[in-house]
Design an enzyme around this catalytic site. Structure first.
Site, PDB file in Angstrom:
ATOM      1  N   ASP A 118      -4.121  -4.645   6.554  1.00 24.52           N
ATOM      2  CA  ASP A 118      -4.599  -5.508   5.478  1.00 24.52           C
ATOM      3  C   ASP A 118      -3.524  -6.515   5.094  1.00 24.52           C
ATOM      4  OD1 ASP A 118      -6.390  -6.480   3.613  1.00 24.52           O
ATOM      5  OD2 ASP A 118      -5.750  -5.097   2.038  1.00 24.52           O
TER       6      ASP A 118
ATOM      7  N   SER B 180       0.832  -1.197   0.000  1.00 25.66           N
ATOM      8  CA  SER B 180       0.000   0.000   0.000  1.00 25.66           C
ATOM      9  C   SER B 180       0.866   1.247   0.000  1.00 25.66           C
ATOM     10  CB  SER B 180      -0.966  -0.024   1.196  1.00 25.66           C
ATOM     11  OG  SER B 180      -1.899   1.027   1.106  1.00 25.66           O
ATOM     12  N   THR B 181       0.778   2.085   1.033  1.00 25.20           N
ATOM     13  CA  THR B 181       1.464   3.374   1.048  1.00 25.20           C
ATOM     14  C   THR B 181       2.961   3.218   0.810  1.00 25.20           C
ATOM     15  OG1 THR B 181      -0.136   4.012   2.743  1.00 25.20           O
ATOM     16  CG2 THR B 181       1.710   5.522   2.338  1.00 25.20           C
TER      17      THR B 181
ATOM     18  N   HIS C 184      -3.234  -1.088  -2.952  1.00 23.05           N
ATOM     19  CA  HIS C 184      -4.413  -0.263  -2.696  1.00 23.05           C
ATOM     20  C   HIS C 184      -4.419   0.959  -3.613  1.00 23.05           C
ATOM     21  CE1 HIS C 184      -4.422  -2.046   1.618  1.00 23.05           C
ATOM     22  NE2 HIS C 184      -5.118  -2.794   0.785  1.00 23.05           N
TER      23      HIS C 184
ATOM     24  N   MET D 114       0.035   1.274   5.346  1.00 21.31           N
ATOM     25  CA  MET D 114      -0.588   1.647   6.603  1.00 21.31           C
ATOM     26  C   MET D 114      -1.768   0.725   6.898  1.00 21.31           C
ATOM     27  SD  MET D 114      -2.115   5.383   7.622  1.00 21.31           S
ATOM     28  CE  MET D 114      -2.730   5.729   9.265  1.00 21.31           C
TER      29      MET D 114
END
Length: 364
Positions: free
Chosen positions: A302, A180-181, A206, A299
């Site tokens: 997940d 993700s991030t 994401h 972050m």
């Protein structure tokens, strides 16, 4: 970090006003809102922000040029502000590769209403950006682009979804990744160092609609691997990487002796669609000990639960280490919940994946 100072750079007065109000309500300190990067830099020299929300198209200097200058002189967490369009997705991918840690998407219509809605995801994106380790982002070392001839060879063939590609070798092993991030530069660093013989990969990054297609297109031009935004029925074959489309879930299924992906709509799962736990749980059920799972920078949590399911099913699993993560949230949770059998640095991850694949072959 108790107080987070934010600078907004956008040539839209509507965005500057309502985004400032949104972030102030959420407890951030908006130290400035400028119409272009040159005005912003004058203010930033007096009071440097913790997070910069940066538009792309602006007068005098565009956001990409400003971002590159900023990353060369004083790396700072930057959220790109882009519209939900194909062109916006391509430009945003350029920005993410240049060092932006995330992006916020603004609609072409209903902008004021969108910015007034506390559920629009911008507050969470700013908080995630504020936690970014910019030194980790700078340590990523993406590979060099391949020659153009190789790029054209990897174009998606015009086969119908699920149709057989006679030249593709079905993958006996499946690598599943959650990221993700900070993920754009990070996943580029891994994929550009994997050989065409790598097992088929399925990835949840994401992202909203349009952006995963741009990401896959960009990576397909940089890697020895074939990188695609997944379509329903796509086969998992050696040397192929399938990204879950933004805004849709993806899971692994068996079709005879082969693995294929199912891409489907559905509700958000723990605030995400696509959701990594949805993918990982399906990989645990379908591939078991023939799978390899990794949770990377991001972050939240997940992928942590699904990675544990994979480990319990006999898969080899790992989490990216804290030192190389832009945001350590997702890997930390994977480790805490017991799903990560090993903790691996970003530099070591490509070789670890290939070694895990060879080890899986020996165990078969």
């Amino acid at each position: 970090m108790n107080e987070i100072n934010v600078m907004i750079v956008d040539d839209s007065a509507v965005v500057r006003r309502y985004l400032s109000e949104l972030l102030t309500r959420a407890g951030f300190t908006v130290i400035g809102a400028a119409a272009d990067p040159l005005f912003a830099m004058q203010r930033m020299k007096r009071n440097w922000p913790d997070v910069l929300v940066l538009d792309v198209e602006m007068p005098r200097m565009n956001g990409i040029a400003f971002l590159k200058q900023l990353m060369a002189e004083r790396p700072t967490p930057v959220l790109m502000c882009s519209t939900l369009t194909e062109q916006g997705g391509q430009i945003t991918m350029q920005a993410m590769s240049a060092g932006a840690v995330g992006f916020v998407t603004k609609p072409k219509v209903g902008l004021k209403e969108f910015l007034e809605d506390d559920r629009n995801g911008i507050v969470a994106a700013v908080r995630a950006a504020a936690k970014a380790d910019m030194s980790a982002l700078r340590r990523t070392s993406p590979g060099a682009p391949r020659p153009a001839a190789h790029v054209h060879a990897h174009a998606r063939s015009p086969l119908a979804p699920g149709a057989q590609d006679a030249t593709a070798v079905a993958s006996d092993r499946v690598i599943a990744v959650a990221i993700s991030t900070g993920g754009v530069q990070t996943i580029e660093s891994v994929l550009t160092r994997l050989p065409r013989t790598a097992p088929g990969m399925v990835i949840v990054q994401h992202m909203p609609p349009n952006f995963t297609a741009s990401l896959a297109e960009r990576l397909n031009g940089l890697c020895e691997l074939e990188v695609l935004e997944a379509k329903n029925g796509d086969r998992v074959v050696n040397g192929r990487v399938l990204f879950a489309p933004g805004g849709r879930h993806m899971r692994l299924k068996r079709s005879g002796a082969q693995y294929v992906v199912e891409v489907f709509d559905g509700p958000l799962v723990n605030h995400h669609r696509p959701n990594a736990d949805v993918l990982f749980k399906s990989v645990a059920q379908c591939a078991g000990r023939h799978a390899i799972g990794v949770v990377m920078t991001g972050m939240g949590d997940d992928g942590a639960c699904g990675l544990k399911d994979m480990a319990n099913a006999g898969a080899k699993t790992a989490a990216q280490d804290e030192a190389s993560c832009v945001v350590f949230g997702m890997p930390r949770e994977a480790i805490r919940q017991g799903g990560a059998q090993q903790v691996v640095s970003l530099d070591e991850l490509p070789s670890w994946l290939m070694a895990a694949a060879r080890s899986s072959d020996a165990d078969a």
